[in-house]
Design a protein around this motif. Structure first.
Motif, PDB file in Angstrom:
ATOM      1  N   GLU A  59      16.034  12.730  62.763  1.00 37.46           N
ATOM      2  CA  GLU A  59      15.013  11.690  62.817  1.00 37.46           C
ATOM      3  C   GLU A  59      15.672  10.329  62.670  1.00 37.46           C
ATOM      4  N   ARG A  60      15.150   9.371  63.428  1.00 33.16           N
ATOM      5  CA  ARG A  60      15.569   7.983  63.275  1.00 33.16           C
ATOM      6  C   ARG A  60      14.470   7.270  62.501  1.00 33.16           C
ATOM      7  N   PRO A  98       6.153   5.903  53.217  1.00 35.15           N
ATOM      8  CA  PRO A  98       6.512   7.049  54.062  1.00 35.15           C
ATOM      9  C   PRO A  98       8.023   7.250  54.138  1.00 35.15           C
ATOM     10  N   GLY A  99       8.458   8.515  54.056  1.00 36.84           N
ATOM     11  CA  GLY A  99       9.861   8.874  54.260  1.00 36.84           C
ATOM     12  C   GLY A  99       9.996   9.677  55.541  1.00 36.84           C
ATOM     13  N   SER A 100      11.123  10.334  55.692  1.00 37.57           N
ATOM     14  CA  SER A 100      11.324  11.142  56.903  1.00 37.57           C
ATOM     15  C   SER A 100      10.555  12.454  56.795  1.00 37.57           C
ATOM     16  N   ARG A 101      10.438  13.133  57.888  1.00 38.56           N
ATOM     17  CA  ARG A 101       9.739  14.416  58.051  1.00 38.56           C
ATOM     18  C   ARG A 101       8.382  14.449  57.348  1.00 38.56           C
ATOM     19  N   LEU A 155      12.628   9.840  44.928  1.00 37.51           N
ATOM     20  CA  LEU A 155      11.560  10.775  44.573  1.00 37.51           C
ATOM     21  C   LEU A 155      10.844  11.150  45.862  1.00 37.51           C
ATOM     22  N   VAL A 156      10.739  12.447  46.150  1.00 33.06           N
ATOM     23  CA  VAL A 156      10.249  12.911  47.453  1.00 33.06           C
ATOM     24  C   VAL A 156       9.058  13.843  47.260  1.00 33.06           C
ATOM     25  N   GLN A 157       7.937  13.453  47.806  1.00 36.41           N
ATOM     26  CA  GLN A 157       6.746  14.304  47.795  1.00 36.41           C
ATOM     27  C   GLN A 157       6.533  14.834  49.202  1.00 36.41           C
ATOM     28  N   GLU A 158       6.458  16.149  49.350  1.00 37.42           N
ATOM     29  CA  GLU A 158       6.276  16.732  50.695  1.00 37.42           C
ATOM     30  C   GLU A 158       4.806  16.659  51.123  1.00 37.42           C
TER      31      GLU A 158
END
Lengths: 157, 157
Positions: free
Chosen positions: B59-60, B132-135, B154-157
């Motif tokens: 992803e870019r 927003p982050g990747s994926r 910190l990453v929330q799916e």
């Protein structure tokens, strides 16, 4: 026609060739992320107070000149690492680069096999053979030079 | 006598109090270890050729000025990260420090809750609110200053 119909067939070096998209290969888990710190108690307090994440295992590894505290996160660990000897590579790291992420450990089924896979590519390793790590593991370090600046530890439980 | 018999009793900010030994707290998984590299294709080839570990997602992310390739390892990722703009923080990182481990991402159930836990301790954050982050993830970065030199995402799916 060929008998090698399996695109992930192994070649004679034992490495996987043409792995399928998303293949995991020899790396079966992020075993740990190692953080080099000057004050182990303060770092432990940071993770406990901020995230409620606490230490499961502590160990002093005199052969590496370090003391470590392991915080378990799912099947992985945060490894807080501090030198207990001036000659420790971690002491030199702190002097040169300061505190921060020191290395990443990948769990492998067979440390010797994974180390051989690195050598088979012609890449340098820090350990020439697997050796004892903390918590009863068998480990070997790969040289960061060809690994895009990343110090990689191969960890067999 | 005091009612505060527990030195780590929970306060009104909703942080965990007195976590049991080995408690995971807000961190539920090492989401990813991010490696800053100059040549994304070469880094991808390194992990494929050496370990048979291949890319599951690319992803870019123009807002961060980076392109990433994710190698899945169990429930975590190796995130190979390269700048696509000179103004990218990753471009500055490469200029200043060279290739290597750039940050660690911890998966959390609620990014806003975890970010608030950091702020409640009085620690600086890079993001003041989740973004927003990747994926398709929701993410926020914690400032490395108080986090012992570690850039934490910190990453929330």
């Amino acid at each position: 026609m060929t008998t090698a119909t399996n695109p992930t067939a192994q070649d004679s070096s034992g490495q996987n060739s043409a792995p399928a998209e998303g293949a995991t290969g020899l790396l079966i888990e992020i075993d740990h992320v190692a953080i080099a710190v000057r004050d182990l108690e303060a770092a432990i307090a940071y993770y406990a107070d901020t995230f409620g994440a606490t230490v499961e295992h502590r160990e002093r590894i005199d052969s590496d000149g370090v003391e470590e505290a392991l915080i378990k996160v799912a099947d992985s660990y945060i490894q807080l690492l501090t030198p207990v000897a001036d000659t420790s590579p971690v002491a030199k790291y702190l002097d040169n680069k300061g505190e921060g992420i020191h290395h990443v450990g990948y769990r492998v089924a067979d440390c010797g096999e994974a180390l051989d896979a690195v050598k088979a590519q012609g890449y340098r390793t820090i350990d020439q053979a697997p050796r004892p790590g903390s918590r009863g593991t068998t480990v070997a370090f790969v040289h960061p030079k060809e690994a895009f600046g990343t110090l990689i530890e191969l960890v067999q439980e």
